[in-house]
Design a protein around this motif. Structure first.
Motif, PDB file in Angstrom:
ATOM      1  N   LYS A   1     -17.736  -4.190  28.757  1.00  0.00           N
ATOM      2  CA  LYS A   1     -18.245  -2.987  27.879  1.00  0.00           C
ATOM      3  C   LYS A   1     -19.042  -3.416  26.632  1.00  0.00           C
ATOM      4  O   LYS A   1     -19.959  -2.795  26.483  1.00  0.00           O
ATOM      5  N   ASN A   2     -18.751  -4.714  26.201  1.00  0.00           N
ATOM      6  CA  ASN A   2     -19.307  -4.542  24.836  1.00  0.00           C
ATOM      7  C   ASN A   2     -20.230  -5.754  24.904  1.00  0.00           C
ATOM      8  O   ASN A   2     -21.378  -6.070  23.986  1.00  0.00           O
ATOM      9  N   ARG A   3     -20.341  -6.736  25.750  1.00  0.00           N
ATOM     10  CA  ARG A   3     -21.457  -8.071  25.796  1.00  0.00           C
ATOM     11  C   ARG A   3     -22.306  -8.106  26.669  1.00  0.00           C
ATOM     12  O   ARG A   3     -23.554  -8.188  26.300  1.00  0.00           O
ATOM     13  N   LEU A   4     -21.800  -8.032  28.152  1.00  0.00           N
ATOM     14  CA  LEU A   4     -22.995  -8.409  28.963  1.00  0.00           C
ATOM     15  C   LEU A   4     -24.020  -7.382  29.201  1.00  0.00           C
ATOM     16  O   LEU A   4     -25.189  -7.989  29.190  1.00  0.00           O
ATOM     17  N   PRO A   5     -23.678  -6.030  29.213  1.00  0.00           N
ATOM     18  CA  PRO A   5     -25.095  -5.388  29.427  1.00  0.00           C
ATOM     19  C   PRO A   5     -25.904  -5.180  28.393  1.00  0.00           C
ATOM     20  O   PRO A   5     -27.168  -4.883  28.195  1.00  0.00           O
ATOM     21  N   ILE A   6     -25.345  -5.559  27.052  1.00  0.00           N
ATOM     22  CA  ILE A   6     -26.284  -5.657  25.862  1.00  0.00           C
ATOM     23  C   ILE A   6     -27.069  -7.223  25.738  1.00  0.00           C
ATOM     24  O   ILE A   6     -28.391  -7.205  25.654  1.00  0.00           O
ATOM     25  N   TYR A   7     -26.040  -8.044  25.498  1.00  0.00           N
ATOM     26  CA  TYR A   7     -26.765  -9.397  25.644  1.00  0.00           C
ATOM     27  C   TYR A   7     -26.949 -10.246  26.859  1.00  0.00           C
ATOM     28  O   TYR A   7     -27.717 -11.357  26.630  1.00  0.00           O
TER      29      TYR A   7
ATOM     30  N   GLY B   1     -40.610  -3.408  24.316  1.00  0.00           N
ATOM     31  CA  GLY B   1     -40.482  -2.586  25.421  1.00  0.00           C
ATOM     32  C   GLY B   1     -39.836  -3.396  26.780  1.00  0.00           C
ATOM     33  O   GLY B   1     -40.217  -2.995  27.790  1.00  0.00           O
ATOM     34  N   GLY B   2     -39.087  -4.414  26.599  1.00  0.00           N
ATOM     35  CA  GLY B   2     -38.316  -4.946  27.500  1.00  0.00           C
ATOM     36  C   GLY B   2     -37.131  -4.342  28.057  1.00  0.00           C
ATOM     37  O   GLY B   2     -37.165  -2.936  27.880  1.00  0.00           O
ATOM     38  N   GLN B   3     -36.278  -4.911  28.760  1.00  0.00           N
ATOM     39  CA  GLN B   3     -35.119  -4.122  29.162  1.00  0.00           C
ATOM     40  C   GLN B   3     -33.882  -5.037  29.094  1.00  0.00           C
ATOM     41  O   GLN B   3     -33.933  -6.056  29.503  1.00  0.00           O
ATOM     42  N   ARG B   4     -32.680  -4.408  28.639  1.00  0.00           N
ATOM     43  CA  ARG B   4     -31.704  -5.202  28.732  1.00  0.00           C
ATOM     44  C   ARG B   4     -30.810  -4.184  29.560  1.00  0.00           C
ATOM     45  O   ARG B   4     -30.967  -3.212  29.867  1.00  0.00           O
ATOM     46  N   GLY B   5     -29.726  -4.840  29.890  1.00  0.00           N
ATOM     47  CA  GLY B   5     -28.351  -4.029  30.754  1.00  0.00           C
ATOM     48  C   GLY B   5     -29.391  -3.916  32.216  1.00  0.00           C
ATOM     49  O   GLY B   5     -29.157  -3.101  32.928  1.00  0.00           O
ATOM     50  N   HIS B   6     -30.078  -4.948  32.650  1.00  0.00           N
ATOM     51  CA  HIS B   6     -31.004  -4.902  33.698  1.00  0.00           C
ATOM     52  C   HIS B   6     -30.053  -5.494  34.894  1.00  0.00           C
ATOM     53  O   HIS B   6     -29.173  -6.278  34.540  1.00  0.00           O
ATOM     54  N   SER B   7     -30.177  -4.876  35.915  1.00  0.00           N
ATOM     55  CA  SER B   7     -29.262  -5.346  37.452  1.00  0.00           C
ATOM     56  C   SER B   7     -30.252  -5.865  38.121  1.00  0.00           C
ATOM     57  O   SER B   7     -31.455  -5.673  38.510  1.00  0.00           O
ATOM     58  N   CYS B   8     -29.629  -7.212  38.923  1.00  0.00           N
ATOM     59  CA  CYS B   8     -30.458  -7.785  39.791  1.00  0.00           C
ATOM     60  C   CYS B   8     -30.611  -7.033  41.182  1.00  0.00           C
ATOM     61  O   CYS B   8     -31.346  -7.384  42.008  1.00  0.00           O
TER      62      CYS B   8
ATOM     63  N   ILE C   1     -22.476  -2.409  38.571  1.00  0.00           N
ATOM     64  CA  ILE C   1     -22.072  -1.797  37.548  1.00  0.00           C
ATOM     65  C   ILE C   1     -22.112  -2.645  36.246  1.00  0.00           C
ATOM     66  O   ILE C   1     -21.359  -2.293  35.195  1.00  0.00           O
ATOM     67  N   ILE C   2     -22.693  -3.599  36.270  1.00  0.00           N
ATOM     68  CA  ILE C   2     -22.432  -4.691  34.915  1.00  0.00           C
ATOM     69  C   ILE C   2     -23.856  -4.463  34.165  1.00  0.00           C
ATOM     70  O   ILE C   2     -24.152  -4.015  33.011  1.00  0.00           O
ATOM     71  N   GLY C   3     -24.760  -5.158  34.923  1.00  0.00           N
ATOM     72  CA  GLY C   3     -26.233  -4.983  34.422  1.00  0.00           C
ATOM     73  C   GLY C   3     -26.340  -6.256  33.234  1.00  0.00           C
ATOM     74  O   GLY C   3     -26.624  -5.998  32.180  1.00  0.00           O
ATOM     75  N   CYS C   4     -25.990  -7.366  33.730  1.00  0.00           N
ATOM     76  CA  CYS C   4     -25.798  -8.498  32.657  1.00  0.00           C
ATOM     77  C   CYS C   4     -27.485  -9.224  32.533  1.00  0.00           C
ATOM     78  O   CYS C   4     -27.704  -9.996  31.351  1.00  0.00           O
TER      79      CYS C   4
END
Lengths: 570, 570
Positions: free
Chosen positions: A237-243, A287-294, A299-302
């Motif tokens: 919820k708090n870390r992986l999709p952001i950082y 203009g990059g991207q975070r929460g990107h999925s491989c 459902i995480i997007g680290c």
């Protein structure tokens, strides 16, 4: 029933076989390691004709199970001399799963051939690809996607693999076609190249998008519940999709476990310039991207997409380990320079951990200079150019230390350390020592557990052995480690496999599956001559306190051996 | 009673101790290996603070016993990771014997110190020698002989040792003051340098010239008989004083066991240009010397002095192994070029076998060129200059193969092959596999025994294990292998030791002494993690027939193991 694809470029043979019964309930790492002990002489030369390179999606590859699209690459490692499974994200597990292929086995030796192996619904064929000779993974992706379509998956080796170097990766493209994902460790890229294959194209056109379980209704219900559980986890919820993984940078430095200047301190004084928070600022500004999925459906997007100052794509999947080994470990705080090196490594197909470790040792030897950004970038370039210095660096820190006469080398079983220092991270250090893979951070995630473990004798050995077996299961199912980490996962995996195979799987079966795989890998290493003497920290780490807290590793090797002896009896 | 000299540069300590009772009946290799297993952790880093470097004359060093002035250097080898004894001729065993010193033990770590250890009748001291920094062995000899007199013995390390390279030697001067004799194998020069010692000066002024036996009358009588026996041996009468070891060149090539072009054939087409007969012609034409002795009093004189075209000294002790590894193995037939490289290697302190093997692999990789004399000489020069290529080559063929991606590497336990190909020399190959030293031609001389051994199953294992134990005894007594080789030697050694110690030594005691030493060395390696998996030929040699006769090694490893298992039970 799944299929197994066997390819021998030296004989020109391509055979699609039914999966043998003994392998039907295996996938990923479990399948790869079991195949290796059954078919490969543990004493063989890793780059000789008797090794094999196995690419295997997890058991649940292609299904709707959350975070189950990891792919395993296996073989005898030229770097460690032992068994190796290197694990990657990307879109290829999904596509192999959809095609019903449980394993691609590359056999024989023909290092000059460098063919493309093309796989689709009709079967597989070898294709001449002289245009790919010397090509980087970015170029390979471009050429092959133009030729076969943007929907394909690709596994490929860059020039470092072609040069048969011990830190060469097998690169996997992500859903953008970027070769940002790697089965990076142990030099398996050189094993693939020496089998004569430059790239594997996985074309899943015209096959059903979802692999169904035998009891699809129960499977669907379990997936639904497991998705909710994963999404509710604090770090998801708090870390992986952001950082993403860079979110650990500041923490690791704060607890003095962040390798800096060839592992001479655990705290990087300028950590704020390369930490996850800074990365996020830059990603957002540019203009990059975070929460990107491989892969599509994660459902995480680290992951992330990192752009340069002009807003153009620089690199994807810019990770914690890279920020440390090519950053603090080289006394480099220029995040754009590290990103440049990350892109170059992705392109050339070289493990950022192994290369960063090697460059740190070369800096200690005075062949390169700590903090010299231009010199570091030039050195990375040389690894693909094949200069003698480049080839030396691409051989990893253990060999660089031998050649340059450096005593302080952070490596176990010949493999360079990931970005955690065991002198503060005792449990992780225990994993580095005892995993059959050589110093490996993915073999048993314990980075939150620091030296306060010393309060409980036996804690590290017990925890590490349990975690390592658990990871073996995850790597066999194809489950991403970021989704996992709580006891209830075992229950969900049991339910998922029960539904998938339509047969009873109990939580104990999940545990024993991992233990059995771990034991198989230990056995391979024993037969390869890697006894318990290889399960040790580098000598300097046992005697040199780690500034600034002056920590020392405090787990007794005999105690550790006792836990892993128990596991051997499984 | 003999003394033991212990020196720790890092602590500045120099202690002359009485020889402990348990070591009184040991010398040379036996003393060194026993000290190592008692005092050095087999798991230690060879160039770290916990290794020791031992210099030990044989039991009979300094006595009148014929051919008993060999000296042993021991330590954990950085090259093999196992125990190491490297053996040398020269004048130092005699002088240490006269001084009553059974062993010099260098401890601690201080690689930047590079002191001179000066030993004389009054004791020993450490002397600062900043003028020797970077000096070659020729210059070291010149400076130290000017300072301390021409009667001294010297053991020293050249720049390759200072660079802590794995093929660095410990050089010993001969009776002319030429640093032509080396404890060459396994990188012990780097162990000495990392202990902080650049040279050991052995000054035997004002001590009696002959060490007496306890029963000197019986000793003298045995010496007389043994001298006659040695002198009567055909090779001592007919070959060694004329041709020395180069007398084997033509034979080895004729029987297809003479490594050529990185072990790709066993016959060198232009062997007549580098064989012993040609060398003797040149020596005689140019006013060199054959029948040269490395110490005063030798009754064989296997050595030589080789001059250049102008009649100036070029090199001494120009040997068979060097003519092959730096000659045929590099496709070089220019004997003057090989002599130049031999001199450079003597000067820099680098093992000609290890370097020649490494250059052969680099040539196969295309980094150097087969037959390129100027390129080869330049590469040898670079090993001392410390360029990256030079440092790589000075790391030996096993590491060069890993870095340059070469599959065909002739090495066992990380140590490069001497100049015999096991595919025709099966019994010698058996020794290469099973000696605790790594591929080593001095561990069990069987070069006359070729593949016809296949007629007798078990022959190679039995012969090699017997010979290896015999050599352990010789290396402990200090006996030159060229004097030995018949069963009666055992009887003479028993008589010599009986008289020396004035106590009964039976031939069985001589045999069991060697077996015990061998077992000690095996044990050290087991504890260091070198199990039986390390007792194997390189994979390519098992599958690639050796042209032109297309020979293959034919001894079953399991059969070999069975012989060495028996020896373990001693």
């Amino acid at each position: 029933m799944k299929k197994m694809l066997r390819v021998d470029v030296s004989k020109g043979s391509v055979k699609m076989e039914s999966m043998p019964a003994e392998y039907e309930r295996l996938g990923g790492r479990g399948l790869s390691s079991t195949l290796l002990i059954n078919e490969v002489d543990p004493m063989c030369e890793p780059l000789g004709p008797f090794n094999k390179l196995i690419i295997a999606p997890g058991i649940l590859g292609g299904t709707m199970a959350p975070c189950c699209q990891r792919i395993s690459v296996g073989g005898k490692s030229p770097l460690t001399g032992g068994i190796k499974e290197a694990n990657s994200g990307g879109i290829s597990a999904q596509k192999l799963g959809r095609l019903g292929i449980g394993a691609v086995v590359l056999e024989g030796r023909d290092p000059k051939a460098l063919k493309v192996l093309y796989i689709n619904k009709d079967g597989a064929k070898l294709v001449d690809a002289p245009e790919l000779k010397g090509a980087g993974n970015y170029e390979i992706s471009k050429i092959l996607r133009e030729k076969y379509g943007e929907h394909i998956g690709i596994a490929s080796v860059g020039p470092v693999g072609e040069n048969l170097q011990f830190s060469a990766t097998v690169a996997f493209i992500d859903q953008d076609g970027v070769p940002a994902r790697h089965a990076a460790r142990g030099g398996l890229g050189s094993v693939m190249a020496s089998r004569g294959v430059k790239a594997v194209v996985i074309d899943d056109a015209e096959v059903p998008k979802v692999v169904k379980a035998k009891d699809q209704e129960s499977f669907r219900q379990t997936v639904k519940e497991f998705v909710a559980v994963i999404k509710a986890r604090p770090r998801v919820k708090n870390r992986l999709p952001i950082y993403g993984t860079p979110g650990l940078v500041a923490f690791a430095s704060e607890v003095n476990s962040f390798p800096t200047r060839n592992f001479s301190t655990g705290t990087f004084e300028r950590v704020e310039k390369i930490c996850g928070e800074r990365l996020v600022e830059l990603i957002d500004e540019r203009g990059g991207q975070r929460g990107h999925s491989c892969y599509q459906g994660c459902i995480i997007g680290c992951s992330n997409v990192f752009n340069d100052k002009e807003g153009r794509h620089k690199t994807s999947s810019f990770e914690y380990e890279t920020l440390c080994l090519l950053g603090s470990n080289l006394d480099i705080d220029d995040v754009d320079a590290i990103a440049e090196m990350d892109r170059m490594c992705d392109d050339m197909g070289i493990d950022t951990i192994e290369l960063g470790g090697a460059m740190g040792v070369a800096m200690e030897a005075g062949v390169l200079k700590f903090g010299d950004v231009d010199g570091a970038i030039d050195a990375v370039r040389q690894t693909a150019e094949g200069t003698v210095l480049g080839r030396l660096l691409a051989s990893g820190p253990a060999i660089v230390g031998k050649v340059l006469g450096i005593y302080r080398v952070a490596a176990i079983k010949g493999q360079g350390f990931p970005a955690w220092d065991p002198r503060t991270a005792w449990a992780t250090g225990t994993t580095f020592m005892t995993t059959p893979m050589g110093a490996d951070h993915t073999a048993g995630r314990l980075q939150g557990i620091l030296e306060f473990d010393k309060m409980e004798p036996g804690f590290c050995g017990k925890l590490s052995s349990t975690m390592q077996a658990q990871v073996c299961t995850q790597d066999s199912v194809g489950l991403c480690q970021f989704s996992d980490g709580t006891p209830e996962s075992v229950m969900y995996l049991a339910r998922l496999l029960s539904a998938y195979f339509d047969e009873p799987w109990e939580p104990e079966d999940i545990v024993s599956l991992g233990q059995k795989i771990f034991r198989t890998e230990q056995k391979f290493n024993e037969l390869a001559g890697l006894g318990k003497q290889f399960d040790r920290l580098p000598e300097f780490m046992l005697h040199e306190p780690l500034p600034p807290t002056n920590s020392l590793f405090g787990v007794d090797p005999a105690e550790i051996d006792s836990y892993f002896k128990d596991l051997k009896d499984v």
